[in-house]
Design a protein around this motif. Structure first.
Motif, PDB file in Angstrom:
ATOM      1  N   ILE A   1       0.836  -1.194   0.000  1.00  0.00           N
ATOM      2  CA  ILE A   1       0.000   0.000   0.000  1.00  0.00           C
ATOM      3  C   ILE A   1       0.871   1.244   0.000  1.00  0.00           C
ATOM      4  O   ILE A   1       0.590   2.199  -0.711  1.00  0.00           O
ATOM      5  CB  ILE A   1      -0.992  -0.030   1.183  1.00  0.00           C
ATOM      6  CG1 ILE A   1      -2.056  -1.072   0.889  1.00  0.00           C
ATOM      7  CG2 ILE A   1      -1.597   1.331   1.429  1.00  0.00           C
ATOM      8  CD1 ILE A   1      -3.070  -1.272   1.957  1.00  0.00           C
ATOM      9  N   PHE A   2       1.945   1.213   0.780  1.00  0.00           N
ATOM     10  CA  PHE A   2       2.846   2.357   0.821  1.00  0.00           C
ATOM     11  C   PHE A   2       3.405   2.660  -0.559  1.00  0.00           C
ATOM     12  O   PHE A   2       3.475   3.821  -0.971  1.00  0.00           O
ATOM     13  CB  PHE A   2       3.982   2.115   1.827  1.00  0.00           C
ATOM     14  CG  PHE A   2       5.019   3.191   1.810  1.00  0.00           C
ATOM     15  CD1 PHE A   2       4.778   4.403   2.453  1.00  0.00           C
ATOM     16  CD2 PHE A   2       6.221   3.019   1.137  1.00  0.00           C
ATOM     17  CE1 PHE A   2       5.721   5.421   2.432  1.00  0.00           C
ATOM     18  CE2 PHE A   2       7.168   4.027   1.109  1.00  0.00           C
ATOM     19  CZ  PHE A   2       6.920   5.228   1.762  1.00  0.00           C
ATOM     20  N   GLU A   3       3.802   1.612  -1.295  1.00  0.00           N
ATOM     21  CA  GLU A   3       4.364   1.814  -2.631  1.00  0.00           C
ATOM     22  C   GLU A   3       3.342   2.434  -3.578  1.00  0.00           C
ATOM     23  O   GLU A   3       3.686   3.296  -4.391  1.00  0.00           O
ATOM     24  CB  GLU A   3       4.883   0.492  -3.196  1.00  0.00           C
ATOM     25  CG  GLU A   3       6.132   0.007  -2.484  1.00  0.00           C
ATOM     26  CD  GLU A   3       6.628  -1.320  -3.030  1.00  0.00           C
ATOM     27  OE1 GLU A   3       6.362  -1.641  -4.204  1.00  0.00           O
ATOM     28  OE2 GLU A   3       7.281  -2.041  -2.260  1.00  0.00           O
ATOM     29  N   LEU A   4       2.092   2.009  -3.498  1.00  0.00           N
ATOM     30  CA  LEU A   4       1.048   2.609  -4.336  1.00  0.00           C
ATOM     31  C   LEU A   4       0.875   4.084  -3.989  1.00  0.00           C
ATOM     32  O   LEU A   4       0.826   4.940  -4.876  1.00  0.00           O
ATOM     33  CB  LEU A   4      -0.284   1.875  -4.144  1.00  0.00           C
ATOM     34  CG  LEU A   4      -0.380   0.466  -4.707  1.00  0.00           C
ATOM     35  CD1 LEU A   4      -1.685  -0.188  -4.252  1.00  0.00           C
ATOM     36  CD2 LEU A   4      -0.291   0.491  -6.222  1.00  0.00           C
ATOM     37  N   GLN A   5       0.788   4.372  -2.698  1.00  0.00           N
ATOM     38  CA  GLN A   5       0.594   5.753  -2.265  1.00  0.00           C
ATOM     39  C   GLN A   5       1.800   6.616  -2.633  1.00  0.00           C
ATOM     40  O   GLN A   5       1.639   7.789  -2.990  1.00  0.00           O
ATOM     41  CB  GLN A   5       0.311   5.803  -0.769  1.00  0.00           C
ATOM     42  CG  GLN A   5      -1.052   5.222  -0.431  1.00  0.00           C
ATOM     43  CD  GLN A   5      -1.292   5.088   1.057  1.00  0.00           C
ATOM     44  OE1 GLN A   5      -0.389   4.778   1.816  1.00  0.00           O
ATOM     45  NE2 GLN A   5      -2.535   5.314   1.465  1.00  0.00           N
ATOM     46  N   ARG A   7       3.446   6.404  -5.246  1.00  0.00           N
ATOM     47  CA  ARG A   7       3.288   6.686  -6.681  1.00  0.00           C
ATOM     48  C   ARG A   7       2.087   7.583  -6.957  1.00  0.00           C
ATOM     49  O   ARG A   7       1.730   7.818  -8.105  1.00  0.00           O
ATOM     50  CB  ARG A   7       3.138   5.392  -7.462  1.00  0.00           C
ATOM     51  CG  ARG A   7       4.368   4.545  -7.460  1.00  0.00           C
ATOM     52  CD  ARG A   7       4.148   3.287  -8.230  1.00  0.00           C
ATOM     53  NE  ARG A   7       5.360   2.491  -8.260  1.00  0.00           N
ATOM     54  CZ  ARG A   7       5.498   1.402  -8.973  1.00  0.00           C
ATOM     55  NH1 ARG A   7       4.502   0.970  -9.720  1.00  0.00           N
ATOM     56  NH2 ARG A   7       6.614   0.730  -8.941  1.00  0.00           N
ATOM     57  N   GLY A   8       1.417   8.031  -5.897  1.00  0.00           N
ATOM     58  CA  GLY A   8       0.259   8.905  -6.070  1.00  0.00           C
ATOM     59  C   GLY A   8      -1.036   8.169  -6.328  1.00  0.00           C
ATOM     60  O   GLY A   8      -2.018   8.765  -6.766  1.00  0.00           O
ATOM     61  N   ILE A   9      -1.051   6.881  -6.065  1.00  0.00           N
ATOM     62  CA  ILE A   9      -2.241   6.054  -6.280  1.00  0.00           C
ATOM     63  C   ILE A   9      -2.944   5.847  -4.946  1.00  0.00           C
ATOM     64  O   ILE A   9      -2.316   5.470  -3.957  1.00  0.00           O
ATOM     65  CB  ILE A   9      -1.859   4.694  -6.898  1.00  0.00           C
ATOM     66  CG1 ILE A   9      -1.202   4.901  -8.268  1.00  0.00           C
ATOM     67  CG2 ILE A   9      -3.082   3.782  -6.999  1.00  0.00           C
ATOM     68  CD1 ILE A   9      -0.558   3.653  -8.831  1.00  0.00           C
ATOM     69  N   THR A  10      -4.247   6.094  -4.925  1.00  0.00           N
ATOM     70  CA  THR A  10      -5.044   5.855  -3.720  1.00  0.00           C
ATOM     71  C   THR A  10      -5.617   4.449  -3.784  1.00  0.00           C
ATOM     72  O   THR A  10      -6.441   4.155  -4.656  1.00  0.00           O
ATOM     73  CB  THR A  10      -6.187   6.880  -3.602  1.00  0.00           C
ATOM     74  OG1 THR A  10      -5.639   8.189  -3.573  1.00  0.00           O
ATOM     75  CG2 THR A  10      -7.021   6.630  -2.349  1.00  0.00           C
ATOM     76  N   PRO A  11      -5.192   3.565  -2.887  1.00  0.00           N
ATOM     77  CA  PRO A  11      -5.732   2.201  -2.908  1.00  0.00           C
ATOM     78  C   PRO A  11      -7.207   2.172  -2.521  1.00  0.00           C
ATOM     79  O   PRO A  11      -7.644   2.907  -1.633  1.00  0.00           O
ATOM     80  CB  PRO A  11      -4.906   1.473  -1.841  1.00  0.00           C
ATOM     81  CG  PRO A  11      -3.682   2.315  -1.649  1.00  0.00           C
ATOM     82  CD  PRO A  11      -4.134   3.725  -1.906  1.00  0.00           C
ATOM     83  N   VAL A  12      -7.969   1.343  -3.222  1.00  0.00           N
ATOM     84  CA  VAL A  12      -9.370   1.118  -2.893  1.00  0.00           C
ATOM     85  C   VAL A  12      -9.490  -0.348  -2.488  1.00  0.00           C
ATOM     86  O   VAL A  12      -9.228  -1.244  -3.291  1.00  0.00           O
ATOM     87  CB  VAL A  12     -10.305   1.428  -4.083  1.00  0.00           C
ATOM     88  CG1 VAL A  12     -11.752   1.138  -3.704  1.00  0.00           C
ATOM     89  CG2 VAL A  12     -10.136   2.872  -4.545  1.00  0.00           C
TER      90      VAL A  12
END
Length: 134
Positions: A1-5, A7-12
């Motif tokens: 989740i940290f890696e997605l965030q 990159r500016g991606i909000t996990p759903v």
């Protein structure tokens, strides 16, 4: 989740109401939302298709402000039908028209890539237990 965030991606998080880990430790879902994740609740879960335990947990997620959008989860017309209208009708009855509008607006924002802010949210309340004595 940290890696997605990062990159500016909000996990759903999809259908957290059916996740046994969240059912056993609801504070874990709160922690994910507090860290910036969103959740997608399955309309069928809210309507009791997956049983009363999941239905109850779904309502408690919504009541805690931790449910952001409904998903149809309609894989096909035979097994998992499209139940969005019924879910929104129940949501309006239990949580009001403002909640319906908020969730529908959230879905539009996600589709459009817009940021959305959670409303007030808090830890999920424990399930009420009833004791019968004879």
């Amino acid at each position: 989740i940290f890696e997605l965030q990062a990159r500016g991606i909000t996990p759903v998080i999809a259908h957290p109401e059916r996740n046994h880990g969240f059912q056993k430790e609801p504070d874990r879902l709160y922690d994910f939302v507090a860290s910036g994740c969103l959740t997608q609740i399955t309309a069928s879960s809210y309507l009791g298709v997956f049983g009363s335990e999941v239905e109850d947990f779904t309502q408690r997620i919504i009541d805690a402000g931790l449910g952001f959008v409904f998903a149809s989860d309609a894989h096909n017309l035979k097994g998992r039908n499209f139940r969005m209208q019924k879910a929104f009708a129940k949501l309006e009855q239990h949580n009001g028209a403002e909640m319906v509008t908020w969730m529908q607006d959230n879905a539009k924002k996600i589709i459009n890539g817009d940021d959305l802010e959670p409303s007030e949210y808090h830890h999920i309340k424990e399930k009420k237990k009833f004791w019968l004595f004879r």
